[in-house]
Design an enzyme around this catalytic site. Structure first.
Site, PDB file in Angstrom:
ATOM      1  CG  PHE A 263       7.561  -3.836   1.977  1.00  0.00           C
ATOM      2  CD1 PHE A 263       8.444  -4.126   3.012  1.00  0.00           C
ATOM      3  CD2 PHE A 263       6.375  -3.174   2.278  1.00  0.00           C
ATOM      4  CE1 PHE A 263       8.154  -3.759   4.330  1.00  0.00           C
ATOM      5  CE2 PHE A 263       6.083  -2.798   3.583  1.00  0.00           C
ATOM      6  CZ  PHE A 263       6.972  -3.097   4.611  1.00  0.00           C
TER       7      PHE A 263
ATOM      8  CB  SER B 168      -4.642  -0.192  -2.310  1.00  0.00           C
ATOM      9  OG  SER B 168      -4.246   1.072  -1.847  1.00  0.00           O
TER      10      SER B 168
ATOM     11  CE1 TYR C  61      -1.673   0.186  -6.700  1.00  0.00           C
ATOM     12  CE2 TYR C  61      -2.593   1.728  -5.106  1.00  0.00           C
ATOM     13  CZ  TYR C  61      -1.921   0.548  -5.383  1.00  0.00           C
ATOM     14  OH  TYR C  61      -1.500  -0.257  -4.350  1.00  0.00           O
TER      15      TYR C  61
ATOM     16  CE  LYS D  35      -3.584  -2.905  -5.683  1.00  0.00           C
ATOM     17  NZ  LYS D  35      -2.935  -4.217  -5.797  1.00  0.00           N
TER      18      LYS D  35
ATOM     19  CG  ASN E 101       0.094   4.849   4.044  1.00  0.00           C
ATOM     20  OD1 ASN E 101      -1.088   5.024   3.767  1.00  0.00           O
ATOM     21  ND2 ASN E 101       1.067   5.495   3.427  1.00  0.00           N
TER      22      ASN E 101
ATOM     23  CB  VAL F  15       6.153   8.818   2.926  1.00  0.00           C
ATOM     24  CG1 VAL F  15       5.286   7.995   3.852  1.00  0.00           C
ATOM     25  CG2 VAL F  15       6.527  10.125   3.602  1.00  0.00           C
TER      26      VAL F  15
ATOM     27  NE  ARG G 151      -4.032  21.017  -3.392  1.00  0.00           N
ATOM     28  CZ  ARG G 151      -5.237  20.836  -2.864  1.00  0.00           C
ATOM     29  NH1 ARG G 151      -6.193  20.298  -3.580  1.00  0.00           N
ATOM     30  NH2 ARG G 151      -5.485  21.189  -1.623  1.00  0.00           N
TER      31      ARG G 151
ATOM     32  CD  GLU H  71      -0.882  13.600  -1.232  1.00  0.00           C
ATOM     33  OE1 GLU H  71      -0.883  12.373  -1.459  1.00  0.00           O
ATOM     34  OE2 GLU H  71       0.120  14.215  -0.815  1.00  0.00           O
TER      35      GLU H  71
HETATM   36  N1  LIG Z   1       2.983  -1.324   0.992  1.00  0.00           N
HETATM   37  C1  LIG Z   1       1.815  -0.742   1.184  1.00  0.00           C
HETATM   38  O1  LIG Z   1       1.679   0.131   2.037  1.00  0.00           O
HETATM   39  C2  LIG Z   1       0.609  -1.148   0.378  1.00  0.00           C
HETATM   40  C3  LIG Z   1      -0.540  -0.352   0.518  1.00  0.00           C
HETATM   41  C4  LIG Z   1      -1.665  -0.685  -0.220  1.00  0.00           C
HETATM   42  C5  LIG Z   1      -1.668  -1.808  -1.022  1.00  0.00           C
HETATM   43  N2  LIG Z   1      -0.560  -2.571  -1.143  1.00  0.00           N
HETATM   44  C6  LIG Z   1      -0.626  -3.731  -2.019  1.00  0.00           C
HETATM   45  O2  LIG Z   1       0.088  -4.822  -1.457  1.00  0.00           O
HETATM   46  C7  LIG Z   1       0.734  -5.579  -2.493  1.00  0.00           C
HETATM   47  C8  LIG Z   1       2.228  -5.672  -2.190  1.00  0.00           C
HETATM   48  O3  LIG Z   1       2.787  -4.361  -2.108  1.00  0.00           O
HETATM   49  P1  LIG Z   1       4.289  -4.075  -1.685  1.00  0.00           P
HETATM   50  O4  LIG Z   1       4.286  -2.898  -0.824  1.00  0.00           O
HETATM   51  O5  LIG Z   1       4.931  -5.318  -1.255  1.00  0.00           O
HETATM   52  O6  LIG Z   1       4.893  -3.614  -3.093  1.00  0.00           O
HETATM   53  P2  LIG Z   1       6.236  -4.068  -3.854  1.00  0.00           P
HETATM   54  O7  LIG Z   1       6.356  -3.193  -5.036  1.00  0.00           O
HETATM   55  O8  LIG Z   1       7.370  -4.107  -2.912  1.00  0.00           O
HETATM   56  O9  LIG Z   1       5.891  -5.550  -4.299  1.00  0.00           O
HETATM   57  C9  LIG Z   1       5.176  -5.859  -5.479  1.00  0.00           C
HETATM   58  C10 LIG Z   1       5.900  -6.982  -6.187  1.00  0.00           C
HETATM   59  O10 LIG Z   1       5.160  -7.310  -7.358  1.00  0.00           O
HETATM   60  C11 LIG Z   1       6.091  -7.594  -8.400  1.00  0.00           C
HETATM   61  N3  LIG Z   1       5.438  -7.392  -9.688  1.00  0.00           N
HETATM   62  C12 LIG Z   1       5.043  -6.212 -10.254  1.00  0.00           C
HETATM   63  N4  LIG Z   1       4.491  -6.446 -11.440  1.00  0.00           N
HETATM   64  C13 LIG Z   1       4.528  -7.782 -11.660  1.00  0.00           C
HETATM   65  C14 LIG Z   1       4.098  -8.635 -12.710  1.00  0.00           C
HETATM   66  N5  LIG Z   1       3.523  -8.133 -13.798  1.00  0.00           N
HETATM   67  N6  LIG Z   1       4.307  -9.973 -12.583  1.00  0.00           N
HETATM   68  C15 LIG Z   1       4.913 -10.485 -11.482  1.00  0.00           C
HETATM   69  N7  LIG Z   1       5.342  -9.727 -10.456  1.00  0.00           N
HETATM   70  C16 LIG Z   1       5.149  -8.392 -10.538  1.00  0.00           C
HETATM   71  C17 LIG Z   1       7.237  -6.617  -8.164  1.00  0.00           C
HETATM   72  O11 LIG Z   1       8.428  -7.047  -8.784  1.00  0.00           O
HETATM   73  C18 LIG Z   1       7.321  -6.602  -6.644  1.00  0.00           C
HETATM   74  O12 LIG Z   1       8.256  -7.557  -6.187  1.00  0.00           O
HETATM   75  C19 LIG Z   1       0.435  -4.854  -3.793  1.00  0.00           C
HETATM   76  O13 LIG Z   1      -0.642  -5.472  -4.433  1.00  0.00           O
HETATM   77  C20 LIG Z   1       0.033  -3.459  -3.365  1.00  0.00           C
HETATM   78  O14 LIG Z   1      -0.836  -2.844  -4.276  1.00  0.00           O
HETATM   79  C21 LIG Z   1       0.592  -2.249  -0.462  1.00  0.00           C
END
Ligand SMILES: NC(=O)c1ccc[n+]([C@@H]2O[C@H](COP(=O)([O-])OP(=O)(O)OC[C@H]3O[C@@H](n4cnc5c(N)ncnc54)[C@H](O)[C@@H]3O)[C@@H](O)[C@H]2O)c1
Length: 317
Positions: free
Chosen positions: A17, A124, A147, A151, A176, A187, A277, A280
């Site tokens: 994403f 995160s 998790y 991190k 988020n 969500v 819970r 959370e």
């Molecule tokens: N979206 C949020 O609100 C949010 C919040 C806190 C932290 N983050 C952090 O931001 C980063 C991106 O999150 P996102 O929301 O885009 O999540 P996402 O799941 O959409 O993207 C993560 C990507 O990593 C790839 N991936 C997973 N394991 C892998 C591996 N072993 N080797 C190669 N690729 C792998 C997945 O295929 C996926 O495309 C992450 O590190 C996440 O922890 C996101």
């Protein structure tokens, strides 16, 4: 706003994403973009296939040889590959640790060998755990899930590689993030999907959990500014808005936007083995004073605007 231009960048997790939006924006800014992703959660950059400035590798970030191959002549790496989502991570604690620890160590090691300018690490807000006040980068940290602990290991590796090998980094603690292409592990997509199917919204607990919803455009701008601003080097930066929204309020907002507030109800559910819970977080909001000062940026997209954009995208898709 000075964003990366004319560079060669690697995005691990670039098919996800946040990664997919970084890819789009970096291509728009005339950068050469390399993606390394194992497509655990599908491919959110398939629409960019054929772009001459984009190279995609299907590989695992735990495979050092592949990581090294993708990092040749790269200036900056955005390390986003991760198992994401509270429930996903809860089900896979060993893999979560493996990807955060080994994946991050691989990225940092290759960055050191090639002398990269900077490593941006996707951390995160989960690292803060529960805290009644706005969360500041200085802490306290009170992680309550595997998790979040994983991190913190990734963050500490960034600090260690600076100390030992002088690799510059920026730690980005996302709060988020939401927007088009996010899938229903999260969500907002879950709620919108249920409303579009005329199903009541299911809320765990009493719905008074507070979150800081950050629209993807703001998250991307803050991430890219962290890449270009020298004063962001070796800092930890909250990527949030500083605005509190309860899950109840979010649900009502979505029902209103989708004009279903009179038809659909909120259904409350007890925590269970799928979503315990114990993991959370009940109160989460960013203190963005330091981030705004460092990046000279304030988030622009209000929740009502961001939700409308997401809903429009969802209905169109
Ligand atoms: N979206 C949020 O609100 C949010 C919040 C806190 C932290 N983050 C952090 O931001 C980063 C991106 O999150 P996102 O929301 O885009 O999540 P996402 O799941 O959409 O993207 C993560 C990507 O990593 C790839 N991936 C997973 N394991 C892998 C591996 N072993 N080797 C190669 N690729 C792998 C997945 O295929 C996926 O495309 C992450 O590190 C996440 O922890 C996101």
């Amino acid at each position: 706003m000075k964003l990366p231009e004319g560079l060669r960048v690697l995005i691990t997790g670039g098919a996800g994403f946040i990664g997919s939006h970084l890819v789009e924006k970096l291509l728009d800014l005339n950068n050469e973009v390399i993606v390394l992703d194992n497509f655990t959660y599908g491919n959110k950059i398939s629409h960019l296939k054929g772009n001459r400035k984009l190279t995609v590798y299907r590989a695992d970030v735990r495979d050092f040889k592949k990581v090294k191959e993708t990092m040749k002549k790269v200036n900056i790496v955005f390390h986003m590959a991760s198992i994401v989502g509270v429930e996903e991570a809860y089900r896979n604690p060993v893999e979560v640790l493996d990807i955060e620890a080994k994946g991050t160590a691989n990225v940092l090691t290759a960055a050191r060998e090639y002398g990269l300018d900077k490593v941006l690490f996707g951390s995160s807000s989960e690292v803060y755990g529960n805290y009644l006040h706005a969360m500041s980068e200085a802490g306290p940290l009170a992680p309550i899930s595997a998790y979040a602990h994983a991190k913190i290991i990734g963050e500490e590796y960034c600090r260690a590689f600076k100390q030992e090998y002088d690799v510059d980094y920026v730690i980005l603690r996302y709060f988020n993030v939401y927007g088009p292409r996010q899938d229903d592990r999260f969500v907002i997509p879950r709620f919108v999907k249920r409303v579009s199917q005329n199903k009541p919204l299911i809320i765990y607990g009493n719905g008074e959990q507070v979150r800081d919803f950050t629209y993807i455009e703001d998250a991307v701008n803050m991430t890219l500014l962290s890449a270009t601003k020298e004063n962001a080097n070796c800092k930890t930066i909250n990527i949030g808005t500083g605005i509190r929204t309860s899950i109840n309020k979010l649900a009502k907002h979505i029902l209103k936007i989708m004009r279903k507030e009179k038809k659909l109800q909120l259904t409350y559910m007890n925590y269970n083995s799928k979503r315990p819970r114990a993991i959370e977080v009940f109160n989460r909001v960013a203190d963005i004073s330091s981030a705004s000062r460092t990046l000279n940026y304030k988030p622009r997209i209000k929740l009502s605007t961001g939700l409308k954009r997401y809903v429009n995208w969802y209905l169109r898709e």
